[in-house]
Scaffold this motif. Structure first.
Motif, PDB file in Angstrom:
ATOM      1  N   THR A   1      49.996  77.260  17.006  1.00  6.27           N
ATOM      2  CA  THR A   1      49.275  78.156  17.462  1.00  6.27           C
ATOM      3  C   THR A   1      47.742  78.103  17.028  1.00  6.27           C
ATOM      4  O   THR A   1      46.855  78.303  17.830  1.00  6.27           O
ATOM      5  CB  THR A   1      49.911  79.443  16.811  1.00  6.27           C
ATOM      6  N   SER A   2      47.501  77.655  15.898  1.00  2.98           N
ATOM      7  CA  SER A   2      46.109  77.365  15.376  1.00  2.98           C
ATOM      8  C   SER A   2      45.514  76.483  16.329  1.00  2.98           C
ATOM      9  O   SER A   2      44.214  76.835  16.434  1.00  2.98           O
ATOM     10  CB  SER A   2      46.145  77.338  13.931  1.00  2.98           C
ATOM     11  N   ASN A   3      46.007  75.511  16.432  1.00  2.00           N
ATOM     12  CA  ASN A   3      45.476  74.340  17.418  1.00  2.00           C
ATOM     13  C   ASN A   3      45.094  74.849  18.704  1.00  2.00           C
ATOM     14  O   ASN A   3      43.988  74.601  19.284  1.00  2.00           O
ATOM     15  CB  ASN A   3      46.440  73.123  17.512  1.00  2.00           C
ATOM     16  N   ALA A   4      45.971  75.603  19.371  1.00  2.00           N
ATOM     17  CA  ALA A   4      45.821  76.135  20.533  1.00  2.00           C
ATOM     18  C   ALA A   4      44.474  77.067  20.643  1.00  2.00           C
ATOM     19  O   ALA A   4      43.915  77.417  21.554  1.00  2.00           O
ATOM     20  CB  ALA A   4      46.946  76.835  21.354  1.00  2.00           C
ATOM     21  N   LYS A   5      44.740  77.981  19.530  1.00  2.00           N
ATOM     22  CA  LYS A   5      43.312  79.112  19.310  1.00  2.00           C
ATOM     23  C   LYS A   5      42.024  78.409  19.381  1.00  2.00           C
ATOM     24  O   LYS A   5      41.195  78.795  19.772  1.00  2.00           O
ATOM     25  CB  LYS A   5      43.865  79.855  18.172  1.00  2.00           C
ATOM     26  N   LYS A   6      42.127  77.226  18.724  1.00  2.00           N
ATOM     27  CA  LYS A   6      41.006  76.394  18.478  1.00  2.00           C
ATOM     28  C   LYS A   6      40.262  75.878  19.816  1.00  2.00           C
ATOM     29  O   LYS A   6      39.396  76.082  20.175  1.00  2.00           O
ATOM     30  CB  LYS A   6      41.005  75.325  17.484  1.00  2.00           C
ATOM     31  N   MET A   7      41.337  75.406  20.806  1.00  2.00           N
ATOM     32  CA  MET A   7      41.003  75.018  21.853  1.00  2.00           C
ATOM     33  C   MET A   7      40.212  76.141  22.702  1.00  2.00           C
ATOM     34  O   MET A   7      39.382  76.016  23.535  1.00  2.00           O
ATOM     35  CB  MET A   7      42.154  74.435  22.676  1.00  2.00           C
ATOM     36  N   LYS A   8      41.007  77.441  22.705  1.00  2.00           N
ATOM     37  CA  LYS A   8      40.677  78.652  23.406  1.00  2.00           C
ATOM     38  C   LYS A   8      39.128  78.590  22.901  1.00  2.00           C
ATOM     39  O   LYS A   8      38.311  79.225  23.957  1.00  2.00           O
ATOM     40  CB  LYS A   8      41.533  79.610  23.189  1.00  2.00           C
ATOM     41  N   GLN A   9      38.941  78.916  21.605  1.00  2.00           N
ATOM     42  CA  GLN A   9      37.448  79.251  20.944  1.00  2.00           C
ATOM     43  C   GLN A   9      36.518  78.275  21.629  1.00  2.00           C
ATOM     44  O   GLN A   9      35.321  78.673  21.561  1.00  2.00           O
ATOM     45  CB  GLN A   9      37.636  79.278  19.458  1.00  2.00           C
ATOM     46  N   SER A  10      36.780  76.909  21.686  1.00  2.00           N
ATOM     47  CA  SER A  10      35.789  75.838  22.243  1.00  2.00           C
ATOM     48  C   SER A  10      35.758  76.152  23.713  1.00  2.00           C
ATOM     49  O   SER A  10      35.302  75.297  24.356  1.00  2.00           O
ATOM     50  CB  SER A  10      36.138  74.942  21.643  1.00  2.00           C
ATOM     51  N   GLY A  11      36.288  77.205  24.265  1.00  2.00           N
ATOM     52  CA  GLY A  11      36.123  77.242  25.842  1.00  2.00           C
ATOM     53  C   GLY A  11      37.108  76.877  26.701  1.00  2.00           C
ATOM     54  O   GLY A  11      36.946  77.084  28.199  1.00  2.00           O
ATOM     55  N   GLU A  12      38.188  76.271  26.221  1.00  2.00           N
ATOM     56  CA  GLU A  12      39.128  75.770  27.016  1.00  2.00           C
ATOM     57  C   GLU A  12      40.248  77.059  27.577  1.00  2.00           C
ATOM     58  O   GLU A  12      40.184  77.836  26.822  1.00  2.00           O
ATOM     59  CB  GLU A  12      40.143  74.867  26.479  1.00  2.00           C
ATOM     60  N   ASP A  13      40.390  76.871  28.975  1.00  2.00           N
ATOM     61  CA  ASP A  13      41.293  77.961  29.314  1.00  2.00           C
ATOM     62  C   ASP A  13      43.102  78.045  28.899  1.00  2.00           C
ATOM     63  O   ASP A  13      43.690  77.486  29.755  1.00  2.00           O
ATOM     64  CB  ASP A  13      41.144  77.957  30.883  1.00  2.00           C
ATOM     65  N   VAL A  14      42.968  78.224  27.513  1.00  2.00           N
ATOM     66  CA  VAL A  14      44.423  77.940  27.141  1.00  2.00           C
ATOM     67  C   VAL A  14      45.322  79.212  27.228  1.00  2.00           C
ATOM     68  O   VAL A  14      44.946  80.290  26.930  1.00  2.00           O
ATOM     69  CB  VAL A  14      44.419  77.331  25.641  1.00  2.00           C
ATOM     70  N   ILE A  15      46.545  78.985  27.666  1.00  2.00           N
ATOM     71  CA  ILE A  15      47.364  80.131  27.496  1.00  2.00           C
ATOM     72  C   ILE A  15      48.333  79.963  26.486  1.00  2.00           C
ATOM     73  O   ILE A  15      49.101  78.651  26.336  1.00  2.00           O
ATOM     74  CB  ILE A  15      48.035  80.599  28.803  1.00  2.00           C
ATOM     75  N   ILE A  16      48.432  80.892  25.512  1.00  2.00           N
ATOM     76  CA  ILE A  16      48.997  80.689  24.256  1.00  2.00           C
ATOM     77  C   ILE A  16      50.460  81.579  24.292  1.00  2.00           C
ATOM     78  O   ILE A  16      50.403  82.567  24.415  1.00  2.00           O
ATOM     79  CB  ILE A  16      48.465  80.967  22.908  1.00  2.00           C
ATOM     80  N   MET A  17      51.618  81.020  24.282  1.00  2.00           N
ATOM     81  CA  MET A  17      52.979  81.609  24.346  1.00  2.00           C
ATOM     82  C   MET A  17      53.803  80.881  23.305  1.00  2.00           C
ATOM     83  O   MET A  17      55.132  80.418  23.329  1.00  2.00           O
ATOM     84  CB  MET A  17      53.771  81.607  25.684  1.00  2.00           C
ATOM     85  N   ALA A  18      53.132  80.560  21.941  1.00  2.00           N
ATOM     86  CA  ALA A  18      53.558  79.941  20.899  1.00  2.00           C
ATOM     87  C   ALA A  18      54.077  80.771  19.773  1.00  2.00           C
ATOM     88  O   ALA A  18      55.416  80.985  19.778  1.00  2.00           O
ATOM     89  CB  ALA A  18      52.488  79.222  20.395  1.00  2.00           C
ATOM     90  N   SER A  19      53.263  81.179  19.126  1.00  2.00           N
ATOM     91  CA  SER A  19      53.674  81.837  17.662  1.00  2.00           C
ATOM     92  C   SER A  19      54.156  83.167  18.228  1.00  2.00           C
ATOM     93  O   SER A  19      53.801  83.850  18.996  1.00  2.00           O
ATOM     94  CB  SER A  19      52.491  82.063  16.715  1.00  2.00           C
ATOM     95  N   GLY A  20      55.235  83.779  17.350  1.00  2.00           N
ATOM     96  CA  GLY A  20      55.881  84.828  17.374  1.00  2.00           C
ATOM     97  C   GLY A  20      55.030  86.154  16.972  1.00  2.00           C
ATOM     98  O   GLY A  20      55.078  86.596  15.855  1.00  2.00           O
ATOM     99  N   GLU A  21      54.115  86.564  17.663  1.00  2.00           N
ATOM    100  CA  GLU A  21      53.036  87.625  17.338  1.00  2.00           C
ATOM    101  C   GLU A  21      52.680  88.580  18.419  1.00  2.00           C
ATOM    102  O   GLU A  21      52.211  88.285  19.405  1.00  2.00           O
ATOM    103  CB  GLU A  21      51.806  86.672  16.759  1.00  2.00           C
ATOM    104  N   PRO A  22      53.153  89.694  18.241  1.00  2.00           N
ATOM    105  CA  PRO A  22      52.823  90.686  19.305  1.00  2.00           C
ATOM    106  C   PRO A  22      51.669  90.878  19.713  1.00  2.00           C
ATOM    107  O   PRO A  22      50.398  90.706  18.831  1.00  2.00           O
ATOM    108  CB  PRO A  22      53.225  92.007  18.613  1.00  2.00           C
ATOM    109  N   ASP A  23      51.301  90.773  20.935  1.00  3.10           N
ATOM    110  CA  ASP A  23      49.641  90.819  21.535  1.00  3.10           C
ATOM    111  C   ASP A  23      49.157  92.333  21.383  1.00  3.10           C
ATOM    112  O   ASP A  23      47.995  92.591  21.445  1.00  3.10           O
ATOM    113  CB  ASP A  23      49.749  90.448  22.865  1.00  3.10           C
TER     114      ASP A  23
END
Ligand code: GLU
Length: 388
Positions: free
Chosen positions: A19-41
């Motif tokens: 999740t933290s890796n995917a969040k980093k990708m997202k922050q650097s502008g990549e269009d990532v969809i995260i369905m990883a960590s169990g954390e209510p949106d």
């Protein structure tokens, strides 16, 4: 000089790392969809935030008792009576930094070196490492096999078994242990005078009329041996606030409190006030969230079942889908780790490899993501599977 033997073979928490890796990708502008960590949106409900702001304004910012405030413990007692029919006193309750600290301190309080803890597989990643850190040995029993043939459960219990661990509804499978089998497993543990740890963090996330029961409610003997673990993180969308609790026999809770007193001291005083508001106010925010999860589960389950090579049981609870994708392990993909890496690389969709839960044929999706992201995520997943 080297690091301790205790941590040499320990991996990172795969759920948090991906999740933290995917969040980093997202922050650097990549269009990532995260369905990883169990954390209510969902955002933490306003009335809970307001209670925290009030706590700050009133200067409720000092140490509390290491094991938590009396008012929050009393509210937890009322919750357990209201939801599970279980009568506890404050001395049976400890307030912890999320469910994780409650679990870890429970393991530290009851496990001696070499003691075995029996738990079901697939399992949540941190159970194994926590048991090992406490000096114990995790023993895995296949959940579906034991549900189909409850007598099998006893074959995992030895003279070294100290505790059994249940998690119903379960992460990652979403499985709810049927009550008849659950009672048999618990009776077996009671007969052998074992501790029963019941991780109930998904108790509110139930679908299609499924019910969750606490093993502590099965009998007085079961209650006397059960340590209930729960948290505010999922139920009230409060993952970052780090509040959980344990309820159980006085001497275990006392030991957990002593450990906590030397370890972290109390959970943030502000978070404790917020948790109090969560328990004492209307539970409509929980009902709303579960309704949304239920719709997402239906949608994702339909989409996943329509993809060739994907076998997806319908979960009864929690907020995960745990399909078997092993028919798609081809073209250089050797297991769930390769599968998820390629999915992230090629389609920018982050999910968790089943190997982290002891089930390499599977991958785990969470539906704690917006419907918009879920639709896009499912399109990407379908296109990835069809490309293999
Ligand atoms: N328990 C959640 C999960 O499995 C949150 C991350 C973690 O603590 O493992 O995704």
């Amino acid at each position: 000089m080297s690091i301790s033997e205790r941590v040499k073979t320990m991996g990172e928490s795969i759920t948090l790392a991906i999740t933290s890796n995917a969040k980093k990708m997202k922050q650097s502008g990549e269009d990532v969809i995260i369905m990883a960590s169990g954390e209510p949106d969902f955002d933490t409900p306003d009335h809970i935030k307001k209670a925290a702001i009030e706590a700050l304004a009133k200067g409720f910012t000092k140490y509390t008792a290491a094991s938590g405030t009396d008012e929050l413990k009393s509210a937890v007692c009322r919750k357990l009576l209201r939801d599970s029919g279980l009568a506890y006193k404050n001395e049976n309750i400890i307030i912890t930094a999320g469910g994780k600290q409650a679990l870890f301190n429970a393991f530290l309080s009851i496990i001696n070196s070499g003691d075995e803890v029996v738990l079901f597989s697939p399992y949540w990643v941190s159970y194994l490492e926590q048991i090992r850190m406490a000096g114990g040995i995790p023993v895995l029993a296949d959940l579906e096999e034991c549900i189909a043939n409850p007598e099998k459960f006893a074959s995992f219990l030895t003279e070294r078994t100290k505790a059994v661990l249940f998690n119903s509804p379960a992460n990652p499978s979403g499985r709810v242990i049927p009550e008849e089998q659950f009672r048999m497993f618990v009776q077996e543990a009671v007969n052998r005078d074992l501790f029963i740890i019941s991780d109930e963090v998904y108790e509110k996330f139930l679908y299609d009329g499924n019910q969750s029961v606490s093993p502590a409610s099965f009998s007085e003997q079961a209650k006397a041996k059960t340590i209930i673990i729960n948290a505010f993180s999922k139920t009230y969308s409060m993952t970052g606030w780090r509040v959980g609790f344990a309820a159980g026999p006085k001497e275990v809770i006392k030991a957990m409190g002593a450990i906590q007193g030397h370890q972290t001291s109390n959970v943030s005083s502000i978070s404790q006030k917020a948790a109090l508001a969560a328990l004492e106010s209307s539970q409509e925010c929980v009902t709303k969230m579960v309704r949304a999860f239920s719709e997402r589960r239906e949608y994702m389950h339909k989409r996943l079942c329509a993809i060739k090579g994907v076998i997806c049981p319908k979960p009864e609870g929690a907020f995960y889908l745990f399909p078997d994708v092993s028919q798609l392990y081809k073209g250089g993909i050797k297991g769930s780790m390769d599968f998820c890496s390629r999915l992230l690389e090629e389609k920018k969709l982050a999910v968790i490899p089943g190997i982290g839960f002891g089930a390499d044929k599977h991958i785990r999706f969470t539906y704690s993501a917006s419907m918009n992201d879920i639709e896009k995520g499912m399109d990407r997943f379908e296109s990835f599977c069809n490309s293999l």
